[in-house]
Design a protein around this motif. Sequence first.
Motif, PDB file in Angstrom:
ATOM      1  N   THR A  52       2.178  77.821 136.973  1.00  0.00           N
ATOM      2  CA  THR A  52       2.358  77.255 138.393  1.00  0.00           C
ATOM      3  C   THR A  52       2.046  75.763 138.488  1.00  0.00           C
ATOM      4  OG1 THR A  52       0.225  78.039 139.247  1.00  0.00           O
ATOM      5  CG2 THR A  52       2.062  79.553 139.316  1.00  0.00           C
ATOM      6  N   ALA A 116       5.765  77.906 142.888  1.00  0.00           N
ATOM      7  CA  ALA A 116       5.207  79.483 142.942  1.00  0.00           C
ATOM      8  C   ALA A 116       6.552  80.088 142.295  1.00  0.00           C
ATOM      9  CB  ALA A 116       4.920  79.825 144.393  1.00  0.00           C
ATOM     10  N   CYS A 129       1.668  82.723 143.162  1.00  0.00           N
ATOM     11  CA  CYS A 129       1.517  81.437 143.863  1.00  0.00           C
ATOM     12  C   CYS A 129       0.474  80.459 143.289  1.00  0.00           C
ATOM     13  CB  CYS A 129       1.391  81.656 145.331  1.00  0.00           C
ATOM     14  SG  CYS A 129       0.206  82.821 145.728  1.00  0.00           S
TER      15      CYS A 129
END
Length: 259
Positions: A52, A116, A129
């Motif tokens: 991420t 995300a 996320c």
Amino acid sequence: MQLQALPALSDNYIWVLRDDAGGAVVVDPGQAGPVVDAATSGGFRPTAVLLTHHHPDHIGGAAELQARWPGLPVFAPCDDRIACDPTRVGDGERITAGGYAFDVIAVPGHTTSHVAFHLDAGRESLLFCGDTLFSLGCGRLFEGSAAQMHGSLSRLAALPDATRVCCGHEYTLSNAAFARVVEPDNPALRRRTEEAQAMRQAQRPTLPSTIAQERACNPFLRCDQPAVIAAVEQRLGRGPDGPVEVFAELRRWKDGFSA
């Protein structure tokens, strides 16, 4: 599919999404060891890695996993600070990783290049996320602006209610202490806090939560709610100039908060 949170470092989670054929998508492996141990004991093999953002506690094990499983694909945002030869991804793309289709959502704020990954598989909706949205909280603004982070959180809050929120750290109880100062009379927040306390006492993760829970309890997703606005107004000594200023003051408040 089977979802598993592997504890790593001091309070990180590495997420593993297993399929029925023995493969697994690994998200944010800050260390390789927990993944290798889980794969050995659980009888799965990594089929893809999702990253991420560039912070070491989220990418530190990726290169070692690639070395152990040659050809293992890694998907990561466009950021030269991630140097494990990944496939670069950006906002609005749909990627296939380990047989699953993930939508990539740009969520700048914690870092400027943070993304995300959202999986919408019919009855199952999962959001990976990183450090953007936490249960009852959000990430610090290390690189991005308050307006960017507020926009990112608003995008995530618009996902389906049942979406399971798979974030990068076990911060729920510390976030709850702050949230209850902001909204002491929120019954949904009280229930979530009690639930999280029971989970931790049983040595269970408090995650994943759901988007519905976060909208009901997380002050950073409630910048348009009267009680949250009133709490910020009391700190500022005046009415805030819209939701972004409410968010910005909440984040400053949380940065200096101690229970």
